[in-house]
Design a protein around this motif. Structure first.
Motif, PDB file in Angstrom:
ATOM      1  N   ASP A  84       0.837  -1.255  -0.023  1.00  0.00           N
ATOM      2  CA  ASP A  84      -0.013   0.012   0.074  1.00  0.00           C
ATOM      3  C   ASP A  84       0.872   1.079  -0.020  1.00  0.00           C
ATOM      4  O   ASP A  84       0.415   2.364   0.155  1.00  0.00           O
ATOM      5  N   TRP A  85       1.942   1.170  -0.317  1.00  0.00           N
ATOM      6  CA  TRP A  85       2.836   2.297  -0.486  1.00  0.00           C
ATOM      7  C   TRP A  85       2.647   3.280  -1.639  1.00  0.00           C
ATOM      8  O   TRP A  85       2.814   2.835  -2.602  1.00  0.00           O
ATOM      9  N   ARG A  86       2.280   4.378  -1.031  1.00  0.00           N
ATOM     10  CA  ARG A  86       1.789   5.409  -2.111  1.00  0.00           C
ATOM     11  C   ARG A  86       2.927   6.441  -2.290  1.00  0.00           C
ATOM     12  O   ARG A  86       3.370   6.832  -3.452  1.00  0.00           O
ATOM     13  N   ALA A  87       3.646   7.083  -1.444  1.00  0.00           N
ATOM     14  CA  ALA A  87       5.032   7.740  -1.290  1.00  0.00           C
ATOM     15  C   ALA A  87       4.425   9.222  -1.478  1.00  0.00           C
ATOM     16  O   ALA A  87       4.987  10.246  -0.820  1.00  0.00           O
ATOM     17  N   ASN A  88       3.321   9.734  -2.047  1.00  0.00           N
ATOM     18  CA  ASN A  88       2.979  10.956  -2.426  1.00  0.00           C
ATOM     19  C   ASN A  88       1.693  11.604  -1.657  1.00  0.00           C
ATOM     20  O   ASN A  88       1.102  12.315  -2.281  1.00  0.00           O
ATOM     21  N   GLY A  89       1.215  10.700  -0.938  1.00  0.00           N
ATOM     22  CA  GLY A  89      -0.081  11.142  -0.366  1.00  0.00           C
ATOM     23  C   GLY A  89      -1.251  10.177  -0.955  1.00  0.00           C
ATOM     24  O   GLY A  89      -0.984   9.386  -1.647  1.00  0.00           O
ATOM     25  N   TYR A 106      -7.284   5.783   6.895  1.00  0.00           N
ATOM     26  CA  TYR A 106      -6.000   6.342   6.769  1.00  0.00           C
ATOM     27  C   TYR A 106      -4.890   5.834   8.020  1.00  0.00           C
ATOM     28  O   TYR A 106      -5.522   5.499   9.018  1.00  0.00           O
ATOM     29  N   GLY A 107      -3.766   6.377   7.896  1.00  0.00           N
ATOM     30  CA  GLY A 107      -3.092   6.022   8.959  1.00  0.00           C
ATOM     31  C   GLY A 107      -1.790   5.078   8.528  1.00  0.00           C
ATOM     32  O   GLY A 107      -1.738   4.831   7.491  1.00  0.00           O
ATOM     33  N   SER A 108      -1.669   4.336   9.504  1.00  0.00           N
ATOM     34  CA  SER A 108      -0.320   3.277   9.322  1.00  0.00           C
ATOM     35  C   SER A 108      -0.606   2.128   8.490  1.00  0.00           C
ATOM     36  O   SER A 108       0.224   1.436   8.129  1.00  0.00           O
ATOM     37  N   LYS A 109      -2.059   1.860   8.419  1.00  0.00           N
ATOM     38  CA  LYS A 109      -2.419   0.670   7.378  1.00  0.00           C
ATOM     39  C   LYS A 109      -1.888   0.769   6.019  1.00  0.00           C
ATOM     40  O   LYS A 109      -1.811   0.096   5.498  1.00  0.00           O
ATOM     41  N   PHE A 110      -2.150   2.219   5.707  1.00  0.00           N
ATOM     42  CA  PHE A 110      -1.851   2.562   4.392  1.00  0.00           C
ATOM     43  C   PHE A 110      -0.799   3.598   4.453  1.00  0.00           C
ATOM     44  O   PHE A 110      -0.735   4.512   4.912  1.00  0.00           O
ATOM     45  N   ILE A 111       0.433   3.334   3.536  1.00  0.00           N
ATOM     46  CA  ILE A 111       1.340   4.164   3.574  1.00  0.00           C
ATOM     47  C   ILE A 111       1.471   5.118   2.559  1.00  0.00           C
ATOM     48  O   ILE A 111       1.280   5.175   1.422  1.00  0.00           O
ATOM     49  N   TYR A 112       1.583   6.652   3.061  1.00  0.00           N
ATOM     50  CA  TYR A 112       1.481   7.734   2.052  1.00  0.00           C
ATOM     51  C   TYR A 112       2.394   8.516   2.054  1.00  0.00           C
ATOM     52  O   TYR A 112       2.757   9.330   1.060  1.00  0.00           O
ATOM     53  N   PHE A 113       3.467   8.484   2.822  1.00  0.00           N
ATOM     54  CA  PHE A 113       4.657   9.338   2.877  1.00  0.00           C
ATOM     55  C   PHE A 113       5.870   8.497   3.009  1.00  0.00           C
ATOM     56  O   PHE A 113       5.706   7.415   3.918  1.00  0.00           O
TER      57      PHE A 113
END
Length: 411
Positions: A327-332, A343-350
């Motif tokens: 689930d690594w997005r990196a840019n939001g 949202y949160g640690s389950k899904f990786i945004y940054f």
């Protein structure tokens, strides 16, 4: 029907009454936009910019970097004249300027500008664009946000160093081009030799038969705040070399070993293996880190230990299981994909929970003692048309005899 027609006429009359000819302040703003563009002088437009300035459809930070880069670009387009069609009052302090920009080598296009009257003068809030809409503009940047923007982007943006490859010398070999500032030819020649070694490793050890070549700019600019500008996506990555020859060589070798090699490998996975999109981020960055590590061990073993073993694996252990790497997005978050999800640690945004280290560890653990499996996986990916993430997971699971979805969730 008659009533609606009357209301339409009234609205048209009111709209036209709200338009007027430009005053001296507005003429001065537009004239300085033209001069700043043609003279490549940010100082001419700077007094007219608000801290909230942005190009229409863009955010503040991107707008300031785009504006400053374009104004300092050797190949920016000359504006022959700007005609103001009319000015419209939005409220007591905000006004809109509509006009047309004419260029030397491009078709004319609209000027749409909004400014606000403040205690320190008229300040531009929004411009639709400065460059012609047909003008391609690409940038690649590395900078500290606080130093370039902070609370005062109007003044801080001048801390950004513009690197224009069209002003530099260059040498080419193996499909790579190295641009360099005066005095860095030897370092450029060494760079090409190192990149030749990278090609050899990828082709001979991992059977990567096509490599997406990236270019490099070696600069004497002593700054972490740089942006390279060009008219195509093939603009170079940057390595600053401003110390003694011996220190420059060490730094150059380390950077090509730990970072630039990663970018070449990731570009190859994007372009030659068609692994585009956020869904494949875990694979692209994890494999790029692992193959860069294998390369770095050969050209800079001490740096390989420091960067990959000490730093990356330390981060992997510290942030273990902080959100599934798949689930690594990196840019939001991506609204269309993540709607309704937690949202949160389950899904990786940054990039703040050790994803690079965790994905590196995953690939290192899986393939360090069995490169033949990795070669087989890459071969199957290359041969697969319209590969999905599920296809990729199935290929890896079948080849390694592991449940990859379950295995990666442990990292």
């Amino acid at each position: 029907m008659k009533r609606e027609f009357i209301l339409l006429i009234i609205s048209i009359v009111l709209l036209s009454c709200n338009r007027r000819e430009p005053n001296e302040t507005e003429i001065n703003i537009v004239d300085n936009i033209k001069k700043a563009n043609n003279e490549k002088n940010y100082d001419l437009i700077k007094p007219h910019l608000s801290q909230e300035f942005h190009f229409k459809g863009s955010d503040i930070n991107t707008s300031f970097t785009s504006l400053y880069s374009y104004l300092n670009f050797k190949s920016s387009a000359i504006i022959t004249k700007i005609e103001i069609n009319f000015v419209k009052k939005i409220n007591d302090s905000i006004f809109s300027i509509k006009g047309t920009k004419f260029y030397e080598n491009y078709k004319s296009d609209k000027l749409e500008l909004t400014y606000k009257l403040t205690d320190t003068g008229a300040k531009i809030q929004v411009i639709n664009r400065l460059k012609p809409h047909e003008f391609p503009l690409t940038t690649r940047a590395s900078y500290m946000n606080e130093e370039i923007f902070g609370d005062d982007p109007v003044n801080n943006i001048t801390n950004l160093k513009i690197l224009d490859k069209s002003s530099a010398d260059s040498i080419s070999k193996f499909g790579y081009t190295i641009y360099f500032d005066e005095g860095l030819k030897r370092e450029s020649e060494i760079s090409l030799k190192l990149l030749g070694h990278l090609d050899s490793l990828l082709v001979n050890k991992f059977l990567v038969d096509e490599i997406e070549k990236e270019n490099l700019f070696l600069t004497t600019t002593n700054s972490n705040n740089t942006i390279t500008i060009g008219k195509s996506r093939n603009i170079p990555w940057t390595i600053p070399l401003y110390e003694s020859d011996s220190l420059n060589i060490v730094k150059l070798t380390n950077k090509i070993g730990n970072t630039f090699s990663h970018e070449i490998i990731e570009g190859t996975l994007l372009q030659k293996y068609n692994l585009k999109g956020y869904e494949y981020r875990w694979f692209r960055d994890g494999l790029s880190e692992y193959l860069a590590y294998e390369f770095c061990k050969k050209i800079a073993p001490q740096e390989a230990k420091r960067y990959f073993i000490d730093d990356r694996l330390s981060a992997a252990n510290k942030f273990s299981r902080e959100g599934n790497l798949l689930d690594w997005r990196a840019n939001g978050p991506i609204e269309s994909v993540d709607k309704g999800k937690l949202y949160g640690s389950k899904f990786i945004y940054f990039n703040e929970v050790g994803q690079y280290g965790r994905s590196f560890k995953f690939f290192k653990d899986l393939f360090e003692n069995d490169k033949d499996q990795l070669i087989e996986i890459l071969k199957k990916i290359k041969a697969h048309s319209n590969l999905t993430v599920d296809d990729l997971l199935d290929i890896m699971s079948e080849t390694t005899d592991n449940n990859i979805s379950e295995l990666i969730s442990k990292y």
